[in-house]
Design an enzyme around this catalytic site. Structure first.
Site, PDB file in Angstrom:
ATOM      1  N   VAL A 141       0.784  -1.263   0.028  1.00 30.89           N
ATOM      2  CA  VAL A 141      -0.074   0.123  -0.175  1.00 30.89           C
ATOM      3  C   VAL A 141       0.996   1.188  -0.294  1.00 30.89           C
ATOM      4  CG1 VAL A 141      -1.973   1.207   0.941  1.00 30.89           C
ATOM      5  CG2 VAL A 141      -1.854  -0.928   1.212  1.00 30.89           C
ATOM      6  N   GLU A 142       0.643   2.167  -0.926  1.00 29.94           N
ATOM      7  CA  GLU A 142       1.403   3.254  -1.157  1.00 29.94           C
ATOM      8  C   GLU A 142       0.881   4.125  -0.165  1.00 29.94           C
ATOM      9  OE1 GLU A 142       3.562   3.632  -5.146  1.00 29.94           O
ATOM     10  OE2 GLU A 142       1.762   3.307  -5.446  1.00 29.94           O
ATOM     11  N   VAL A 143       1.481   4.809   0.845  1.00 34.39           N
ATOM     12  CA  VAL A 143       0.792   5.781   1.523  1.00 34.39           C
ATOM     13  C   VAL A 143       1.468   6.900   1.152  1.00 34.39           C
ATOM     14  CG1 VAL A 143       0.653   6.508   4.147  1.00 34.39           C
ATOM     15  CG2 VAL A 143       0.419   4.150   3.630  1.00 34.39           C
ATOM     16  N   GLU A 176       5.606   7.403   0.985  1.00 36.05           N
ATOM     17  CA  GLU A 176       6.152   8.323   0.048  1.00 36.05           C
ATOM     18  C   GLU A 176       6.162   9.771   0.053  1.00 36.05           C
ATOM     19  OE1 GLU A 176       4.325   6.744  -3.835  1.00 36.05           O
ATOM     20  OE2 GLU A 176       4.976   4.567  -2.927  1.00 36.05           O
TER      21      GLU A 176
END
Length: 316
Positions: free
Chosen positions: A152-154, A182
């Site tokens: 999961v890209e936070v 990120e």
């Protein structure tokens, strides 16, 4: 954890939203799902039936899974008691602006507000929110299907508070995901930029007639995909440099690669070339239904995850 998460609102019950729903419920959360689609009840039931074996294979207790999922008549009902909101709506700025204005007004003040947006940064749709509301909004971008693919890209926006970032990392970790923070809202974020770079080169090679779509997929799954599933590009390159590591690779092998391999190609943007590429892919995989292909994908994904789990246990 920075805070407890007991109730989740899932807004939007497409492929991503349904997958989130099953995952959250499998980790014991009460889930309220909202979507204007007329077949919402059927879609949720079918998804839970399909995904339950996947979740069980990952070692989760799926007893009473459906009992933890509730259909909400509308967004206000879905978010009313939510500790966390996961939005999965259309990729349109104005839609997200309107939706998050509603969610921020109606959800509890402590609720973490997350978007599965795959390209639109949260700064683009939080400009009209009060500072306290904007501070709890950020991107939680998964890869499909999120109940199987861990990343999961936070991605915090310009107005996101650090406590919300920490809470998002805690939340996704608590449901078995691998969150990566990120720190710049670069278009497409990180995962899709990497994917798109590779996809452009793949389309270019097929368009040039160098390889067919199915053989290009064989190249990936039998080399780079296999390697990157275990170590990733940078560690793979570090090991590729031998005992000298990444430094040796860059200073020696990398130099020769730059001399012999040109930069990535750019596929044609003409309609004729695009149509030929589409037809080539359809010829390669069109004999199977979407359900058959996704079942095969998910079965293989589970096998990879199980193998990695086993390897990790042996190391420990």
């Amino acid at each position: 954890m920075t805070r407890p998460f007991r109730t989740a609102a899932v807004l939007g019950a497409g492929t991503i939203g349904l997958s989130w729903t099953a995952l959250f419920a499998a980790y014991g959360l009460t889930v309220r799902v909202s979507d204007p689609r007329e077949d919402l009840a059927e879609a949720v039931a079918d998804a839970l039936k399909q995904y339950t074996p996947h979740l069980a294979a990952r070692g989760l207790d799926v007893t009473g899974l459906a009992d933890r999922v509730h259909l909400a008549a509308d967004v206000p009902e879905a978010v009313r008691d939510a500790d966390v909101v996961q939005e999965n709506g259309p990729e349109r700025v104005e839609f997200k602006k309107d939706l998050f204005a509603t969610v921020a007004r109606l959800a509890p003040a402590h609720a973490l507000l997350l978007s599965s947006s795959s390209a639109i940064p949260s700064t683009a749709f939080t400009s009209d929110l009060a500072a306290g509301d904007a501070a709890r909004v950020l991107i939680g971008h998964p890869f499909n299907p999120p109940h199987l693919v861990p990343l999961v890209e936070v991605v915090p926006g310009e107005r996101t508070g650090e406590d919300a970032v920490r809470a998002a990392v805690d939340f996704y970790t608590s449901v078995g995901r691998t969150p990566v923070v990120e720190r710049e809202e670069i278009p497409g974020f990180v995962g899709n930029r990497l994917q798109n770079a590779l996809s452009r080169e793949a389309a270019y090679l097929v368009e040039r007639g160098v390889v067919t779509p199915e053989d290009l997929d064989k190249v990936m799954t039998n080399s780079l995909g296999l390697r990157w599933a275990t170590v990733g590009p940078f560690l793979g390159a570090h090991l590729g440099g031998g005992p000298g590591g990444y430094r040796h690779l860059v200073e020696h092998i990398g130099r020769s690669m730059r001399q012999t391999v040109p930069g990535p190609g750019t596929p044609s943007q003409t309609e004729d070339q695009q149509e030929r590429l589409i037809e080539a892919v359809e010829k390669a995989y069109g004999s199977s239904t979407y359900s058959e292909l996704t079942e095969t994908r998910d079965r293989r994904q589970l096998a990879v995850l199980a193998a990695l789990d086993s390897a990790d246990k042996e190391e420990n």
